[in-house]
Design a protein around this motif. Structure first.
Motif, mmCIF file in Angstrom:
data_model
loop_
_atom_site.group_PDB
_atom_site.id
_atom_site.type_symbol
_atom_site.label_atom_id
_atom_site.label_comp_id
_atom_site.label_asym_id
_atom_site.label_seq_id
_atom_site.Cartn_x
_atom_site.Cartn_y
_atom_site.Cartn_z
ATOM 1 N N MET A 1 37.236 83.376 44.474
ATOM 2 C CA MET A 1 37.517 83.375 45.908
ATOM 3 C C MET A 1 37.788 81.956 46.368
ATOM 4 O O MET A 1 37.052 81.038 46.045
ATOM 5 N N ILE A 2 38.832 81.801 47.120
ATOM 6 C CA ILE A 2 39.146 80.516 47.728
ATOM 7 C C ILE A 2 38.630 80.556 49.160
ATOM 8 O O ILE A 2 38.945 81.469 49.919
ATOM 9 N N ALA A 3 37.841 79.561 49.519
ATOM 10 C CA ALA A 3 37.310 79.473 50.874
ATOM 11 C C ALA A 3 38.399 78.946 51.796
ATOM 12 O O ALA A 3 39.315 78.251 51.371
ATOM 13 N N LYS A 4 38.301 79.295 53.074
ATOM 14 C CA LYS A 4 39.304 78.817 54.011
ATOM 15 C C LYS A 4 38.692 78.466 55.353
ATOM 16 O O LYS A 4 37.669 79.027 55.752
ATOM 17 N N VAL A 5 39.337 77.520 56.009
ATOM 18 C CA VAL A 5 39.022 77.140 57.375
ATOM 19 C C VAL A 5 40.224 77.518 58.222
ATOM 20 O O VAL A 5 41.365 77.240 57.850
ATOM 21 N N ILE A 6 39.963 78.153 59.349
ATOM 22 C CA ILE A 6 41.027 78.526 60.267
ATOM 23 C C ILE A 6 40.669 77.981 61.647
ATOM 24 O O ILE A 6 39.551 78.171 62.127
ATOM 25 N N LEU A 7 41.616 77.287 62.253
ATOM 26 C CA LEU A 7 41.451 76.770 63.609
ATOM 27 C C LEU A 7 42.378 77.531 64.544
ATOM 28 O O LEU A 7 43.529 77.822 64.191
ATOM 29 N N PHE A 8 41.863 77.818 65.740
ATOM 30 C CA PHE A 8 42.650 78.471 66.784
ATOM 31 C C PHE A 8 42.504 77.690 68.082
ATOM 32 O O PHE A 8 41.447 77.119 68.362
ATOM 33 N N SER A 9 43.563 77.683 68.872
ATOM 34 C CA SER A 9 43.519 77.095 70.198
ATOM 35 C C SER A 9 44.480 77.862 71.092
ATOM 36 O O SER A 9 45.419 78.496 70.616
#
Length: 93
Positions: free
Chosen positions: A1-9
């Motif tokens: 599994m590849i971890a991910k960061v997601i940003l929203f604005s």
């Protein structure tokens, strides 16, 4: 599994401003309301998470992380320390 960061604005340029300061270079995403980065080693995202938490009041951005498929955790000022500790315990170097 590849971890991910997601940003929203909901404000154009906000993610670009945050990431440009974090990376000390313009990332060139002024017209985007979201951004995602994958991490092969989830511990590597702890610096970005910590920087985000330190600047929660300065930017109109929300951060979500995923360590397991289809499971997302919203990073808040109340859980950030526990999330970083968990990363270091679950994925030791």
């Amino acid at each position: 599994m590849i971890a991910k960061v997601i940003l929203f604005s909901n404000k154009y340029g906000e993610i670009n401003n945050f990431l440009s300061k974090f990376y000390t270079a313009n990332v060139g995403i002024e017209e985007s309301l979201s951004w995602q980065k994958n991490f092969s080693n989830p511990v590597d995202m702890s610096e970005l998470i910590g920087t985000y938490a330190d600047n929660l009041d300065s930017y109109n951005i929300t951060m979500w992380i995923s360590l397991d498929a289809d499971i997302f955790i919203k990073i808040t000022d109340k859980n950030v320390n526990n999330v970083i500790k968990y990363l270091l315990e679950r994925y030791p170097y």
